[in-house]
Motif scaffolding. Structure first.
Motif, PDB file in Angstrom:
ATOM      1  N   MET A   1      -1.070  40.180  -6.382  1.00  0.00           N
ATOM      2  CA  MET A   1      -1.435  38.778  -6.186  1.00  0.00           C
ATOM      3  C   MET A   1      -2.788  38.519  -6.848  1.00  0.00           C
ATOM      4  O   MET A   1      -3.781  39.157  -6.521  1.00  0.00           O
ATOM      5  CB  MET A   1      -1.522  38.462  -4.689  1.00  0.00           C
ATOM      6  CG  MET A   1      -1.774  36.997  -4.390  1.00  0.00           C
ATOM      7  SD  MET A   1      -1.786  36.686  -2.620  1.00  0.00           S
ATOM      8  CE  MET A   1      -0.119  37.137  -2.179  1.00  0.00           C
ATOM      9  N   ARG A   2      -2.809  37.608  -7.802  1.00  0.00           N
ATOM     10  CA  ARG A   2      -4.024  37.348  -8.569  1.00  0.00           C
ATOM     11  C   ARG A   2      -4.767  36.154  -7.992  1.00  0.00           C
ATOM     12  O   ARG A   2      -4.183  35.085  -7.772  1.00  0.00           O
ATOM     13  CB  ARG A   2      -3.668  37.102 -10.033  1.00  0.00           C
ATOM     14  CG  ARG A   2      -4.866  37.079 -10.943  1.00  0.00           C
ATOM     15  CD  ARG A   2      -4.416  37.129 -12.395  1.00  0.00           C
ATOM     16  NE  ARG A   2      -5.563  37.224 -13.283  1.00  0.00           N
ATOM     17  CZ  ARG A   2      -5.467  37.363 -14.590  1.00  0.00           C
ATOM     18  NH1 ARG A   2      -4.266  37.423 -15.157  1.00  0.00           N
ATOM     19  NH2 ARG A   2      -6.546  37.435 -15.338  1.00  0.00           N
ATOM     20  N   ALA A   3      -6.063  36.317  -7.769  1.00  0.00           N
ATOM     21  CA  ALA A   3      -6.870  35.249  -7.187  1.00  0.00           C
ATOM     22  C   ALA A   3      -7.330  34.271  -8.263  1.00  0.00           C
ATOM     23  O   ALA A   3      -7.563  34.652  -9.420  1.00  0.00           O
ATOM     24  CB  ALA A   3      -8.074  35.835  -6.469  1.00  0.00           C
ATOM     25  N   LYS A   4      -7.466  33.026  -7.870  1.00  0.00           N
ATOM     26  CA  LYS A   4      -8.084  32.009  -8.724  1.00  0.00           C
ATOM     27  C   LYS A   4      -9.592  32.098  -8.515  1.00  0.00           C
ATOM     28  O   LYS A   4     -10.059  32.060  -7.372  1.00  0.00           O
ATOM     29  CB  LYS A   4      -7.568  30.619  -8.362  1.00  0.00           C
ATOM     30  CG  LYS A   4      -8.174  29.490  -9.188  1.00  0.00           C
ATOM     31  CD  LYS A   4      -7.627  28.154  -8.763  1.00  0.00           C
ATOM     32  CE  LYS A   4      -8.234  27.005  -9.574  1.00  0.00           C
ATOM     33  NZ  LYS A   4      -7.911  27.085 -11.001  1.00  0.00           N
ATOM     34  N   VAL A   5     -10.349  32.203  -9.596  1.00  0.00           N
ATOM     35  CA  VAL A   5     -11.797  32.406  -9.502  1.00  0.00           C
ATOM     36  C   VAL A   5     -12.511  31.165 -10.020  1.00  0.00           C
ATOM     37  O   VAL A   5     -12.247  30.697 -11.135  1.00  0.00           O
ATOM     38  CB  VAL A   5     -12.239  33.647 -10.304  1.00  0.00           C
ATOM     39  CG1 VAL A   5     -13.744  33.865 -10.158  1.00  0.00           C
ATOM     40  CG2 VAL A   5     -11.471  34.886  -9.843  1.00  0.00           C
ATOM     41  N   GLU A   6     -13.411  30.623  -9.195  1.00  0.00           N
ATOM     42  CA  GLU A   6     -14.200  29.445  -9.562  1.00  0.00           C
ATOM     43  C   GLU A   6     -15.643  29.658  -9.127  1.00  0.00           C
ATOM     44  O   GLU A   6     -15.895  30.254  -8.074  1.00  0.00           O
ATOM     45  CB  GLU A   6     -13.684  28.190  -8.854  1.00  0.00           C
ATOM     46  CG  GLU A   6     -12.234  27.851  -9.072  1.00  0.00           C
ATOM     47  CD  GLU A   6     -11.799  26.716  -8.153  1.00  0.00           C
ATOM     48  OE1 GLU A   6     -11.872  25.553  -8.574  1.00  0.00           O
ATOM     49  OE2 GLU A   6     -11.408  27.008  -7.013  1.00  0.00           O
ATOM     50  N   THR A   7     -16.568  29.150  -9.912  1.00  0.00           N
ATOM     51  CA  THR A   7     -17.974  29.140  -9.508  1.00  0.00           C
ATOM     52  C   THR A   7     -18.362  27.708  -9.165  1.00  0.00           C
ATOM     53  O   THR A   7     -18.177  26.791  -9.977  1.00  0.00           O
ATOM     54  CB  THR A   7     -18.888  29.684 -10.619  1.00  0.00           C
ATOM     55  OG1 THR A   7     -18.521  31.041 -10.887  1.00  0.00           O
ATOM     56  CG2 THR A   7     -20.351  29.655 -10.182  1.00  0.00           C
ATOM     57  N   VAL A   8     -18.868  27.529  -7.961  1.00  0.00           N
ATOM     58  CA  VAL A   8     -19.244  26.206  -7.455  1.00  0.00           C
ATOM     59  C   VAL A   8     -20.744  26.171  -7.274  1.00  0.00           C
ATOM     60  O   VAL A   8     -21.344  27.139  -6.783  1.00  0.00           O
ATOM     61  CB  VAL A   8     -18.541  25.925  -6.105  1.00  0.00           C
ATOM     62  CG1 VAL A   8     -18.958  24.576  -5.546  1.00  0.00           C
ATOM     63  CG2 VAL A   8     -17.031  25.997  -6.265  1.00  0.00           C
ATOM     64  N   ARG A   9     -21.374  25.062  -7.663  1.00  0.00           N
ATOM     65  CA  ARG A   9     -22.814  24.899  -7.461  1.00  0.00           C
ATOM     66  C   ARG A   9     -23.062  23.855  -6.381  1.00  0.00           C
ATOM     67  O   ARG A   9     -22.562  22.739  -6.448  1.00  0.00           O
ATOM     68  CB  ARG A   9     -23.516  24.490  -8.760  1.00  0.00           C
ATOM     69  CG  ARG A   9     -23.602  25.638  -9.756  1.00  0.00           C
ATOM     70  CD  ARG A   9     -24.581  25.361 -10.888  1.00  0.00           C
ATOM     71  NE  ARG A   9     -24.809  26.573 -11.659  1.00  0.00           N
ATOM     72  CZ  ARG A   9     -25.741  27.469 -11.383  1.00  0.00           C
ATOM     73  NH1 ARG A   9     -26.554  27.284 -10.348  1.00  0.00           N
ATOM     74  NH2 ARG A   9     -25.885  28.542 -12.127  1.00  0.00           N
ATOM     75  N   ILE A  10     -23.833  24.266  -5.392  1.00  0.00           N
ATOM     76  CA  ILE A  10     -24.197  23.386  -4.273  1.00  0.00           C
ATOM     77  C   ILE A  10     -25.715  23.387  -4.177  1.00  0.00           C
ATOM     78  O   ILE A  10     -26.326  24.431  -3.930  1.00  0.00           O
ATOM     79  CB  ILE A  10     -23.593  23.876  -2.942  1.00  0.00           C
ATOM     80  CG1 ILE A  10     -22.067  24.033  -3.045  1.00  0.00           C
ATOM     81  CG2 ILE A  10     -23.993  22.955  -1.802  1.00  0.00           C
ATOM     82  CD1 ILE A  10     -21.298  22.748  -3.195  1.00  0.00           C
ATOM     83  N   GLY A  11     -26.333  22.243  -4.378  1.00  0.00           N
ATOM     84  CA  GLY A  11     -27.788  22.157  -4.284  1.00  0.00           C
ATOM     85  C   GLY A  11     -28.504  23.108  -5.227  1.00  0.00           C
ATOM     86  O   GLY A  11     -29.560  23.654  -4.884  1.00  0.00           O
ATOM     87  N   GLY A  12     -27.938  23.329  -6.400  1.00  0.00           N
ATOM     88  CA  GLY A  12     -28.556  24.203  -7.383  1.00  0.00           C
ATOM     89  C   GLY A  12     -28.258  25.676  -7.220  1.00  0.00           C
ATOM     90  O   GLY A  12     -28.684  26.489  -8.043  1.00  0.00           O
ATOM     91  N   LEU A  13     -27.526  26.052  -6.183  1.00  0.00           N
ATOM     92  CA  LEU A  13     -27.180  27.450  -5.945  1.00  0.00           C
ATOM     93  C   LEU A  13     -25.706  27.681  -6.240  1.00  0.00           C
ATOM     94  O   LEU A  13     -24.857  26.851  -5.918  1.00  0.00           O
ATOM     95  CB  LEU A  13     -27.488  27.839  -4.495  1.00  0.00           C
ATOM     96  CG  LEU A  13     -28.955  27.796  -4.075  1.00  0.00           C
ATOM     97  CD1 LEU A  13     -29.079  28.043  -2.576  1.00  0.00           C
ATOM     98  CD2 LEU A  13     -29.762  28.831  -4.852  1.00  0.00           C
ATOM     99  N   ALA A  14     -25.422  28.836  -6.842  1.00  0.00           N
ATOM    100  CA  ALA A  14     -24.052  29.148  -7.236  1.00  0.00           C
ATOM    101  C   ALA A  14     -23.367  30.010  -6.192  1.00  0.00           C
ATOM    102  O   ALA A  14     -23.968  30.918  -5.615  1.00  0.00           O
ATOM    103  CB  ALA A  14     -24.043  29.873  -8.579  1.00  0.00           C
ATOM    104  N   VAL A  15     -22.095  29.708  -5.944  1.00  0.00           N
ATOM    105  CA  VAL A  15     -21.220  30.517  -5.100  1.00  0.00           C
ATOM    106  C   VAL A  15     -19.924  30.717  -5.876  1.00  0.00           C
ATOM    107  O   VAL A  15     -19.377  29.764  -6.427  1.00  0.00           O
ATOM    108  CB  VAL A  15     -20.898  29.812  -3.762  1.00  0.00           C
ATOM    109  CG1 VAL A  15     -20.045  30.716  -2.881  1.00  0.00           C
ATOM    110  CG2 VAL A  15     -22.162  29.412  -3.044  1.00  0.00           C
TER     111      VAL A  15
END
Length: 257
Positions: free
Chosen positions: A1-15
Motif C-alpha cells: 500500500m503506497r502512501a500519498k505524500v504531501e508537505t503542508v505549510r502552516i504559519g511558516g512551518l512545514a509538516v
C-alpha cells in the motif's frame, strides 16, 4: 500500500503528511482519520508497519514534524501545544475533521494537547509509550533508559532510530527541554475524550507504573500492555491495529466519539 505524500505549510512551518487508506481511498470520506505522531528524533518511519496494518480499515495520516524526517526545522524549540496546533491544522487542511490522534513517546504529549485544544476535531487519543515519567525528568536518566531500550528493540527499529536521529540532531536538541518539562500527569486529567494507553512489556522508558497511572488519571482511560519495547506499535503492528479497532468499537457501543 503506497502512501500519498504531501508537505503542508502552516504559519511558516512545514509538516509532511503520509496518507494511506483502504484501496488507496486517501481522499474519500472515511471517518475517523487516524493521525500518527512520532517521537523525538524520529519520523513517520517509526509507524511504517503499524500504518500499513491500520490502513487496511482506516484512513491514516502519519506526520513528519518540523526538523524531523528531512522536513526543514523550525529554528527554535516548539512546545507540545504548538506542535499539536500544527498537526491538527495540517490534517484538517486536507479535509479530515474526525480524528483519532495516536502519539508515540514525545508524540503522546502532542496527542494530549491536540485533545485538550481541539476537542471539536479530536474524538479520542491513543498514547503509545507515554513520556516523561515524573521521577525520570533528567537527561542522564533518559539517556540511560534509551540505551536500555536499544537492547530490546529489534534490528529494524534500531536501524530506523539511528538513521532518523542522525538527520534530526538540531531539532532533537531543541525539543529536549520542552519534552522533559511537560507534566502529562497533570494535563491528562483535562482530556475528556476516551484515552487508550499502550505500553510495551519490555519498555524501560515508559514503565508500567507510570503508564498505568496516566490511564488511571484520564477521566475516560484504559491501559493495555503488548509484548515489545518502546516502539511496541512496530513490534506488534497487527495486534496494535486490532487493539485500536476494538477501542473504536467500544466507543461506538458507549455512544462516545
Amino acid at each position: 500500500m503506497r502512501a500519498k505524500v504531501e508537505t503542508v505549510r502552516i504559519g511558516g512551518l512545514a509538516v509532511r503528511l503520509h496518507t494511506a487508506a483502504p484501496a488507496g481511498r486517501v481522499r474519500a470520506d472515511l471517518a475517523p482519520t487516524v493521525v500518527l505522531v512520532h517521537g523525538i528524533g524520529m519520523s513517520h518511519r517509526s509507524f511504517g508497519r503499524s500504518q500499513r496494518a491500520l490502513a487496511a480499515t482506516h484512513r491514516t495520516v502519519s506526520v513528519d514534524l518540523p526538523g524531523f524526517g528531512g522536513v526543514p526545522g523550525a529554528g527554535r524549540a516548539l512546545s507540545a501545544a504548538e506542535l499539536a496546533d500544527l498537526v491538527v491544522a495540517a490534517v484538517r487542511s486536507r479535509g479530515a475533521d474526525d480524528l483519532v490522534v495516536v502519539g508515540q513517546s514525545l508524540g503522546t504529549q502532542i496527542a494530549v494537547e491536540a485533545a485538550r485544544r481541539h476537542a471539536d476535531a479530536v474524538g479520542s487519543v491513543v498514547l503509545v509509550s507515554p513520556v516523561v515519567a515524573s521521577d525520570r525528568r533528567s537527561l542522564l536518566l533518559q539517556a540511560l533508559d534509551l540505551a536500555r531500550d536499544s537492547l530490546v528493540e529489534g534490528p529494524r527499529m534500531n536501524a530506523v532510530l539511528t538513521t532518523d536521529y542522525l538527520r534530526s540532531v538540531r531539532q532533537y536538541v531543541r525539543e529536549l527541554a520542552p519534552m522533559l518539562r511537560y507534566r502529562m500527569e497533570d494535563t491528562i486529567t483535562e482530556v475528556r475524550q476516551p484515552v487508550l494507553v499502550v505500553r510495551g512489556s519490555l519498555d524501560p522508558i515508559a514503565r508500567h507504573g507510570w503508564s498505568a497511572g496516566i490511564a488511571a488519571a484520564a477521566p475516560v482511560g484504559a491501559f493495555v500492555e503488548l509484548a515489545g519495547a518502546h516502539h511496541v506499535q512496530e513490534r506488534q503492528p497487527v495486534a496494535f491495529a486490532r487493539l485500536l479497532g476494538e477501542f473504536r468499537r467500544a466507543q461506538a457501543r458507549e455512544g462516545l466519539r
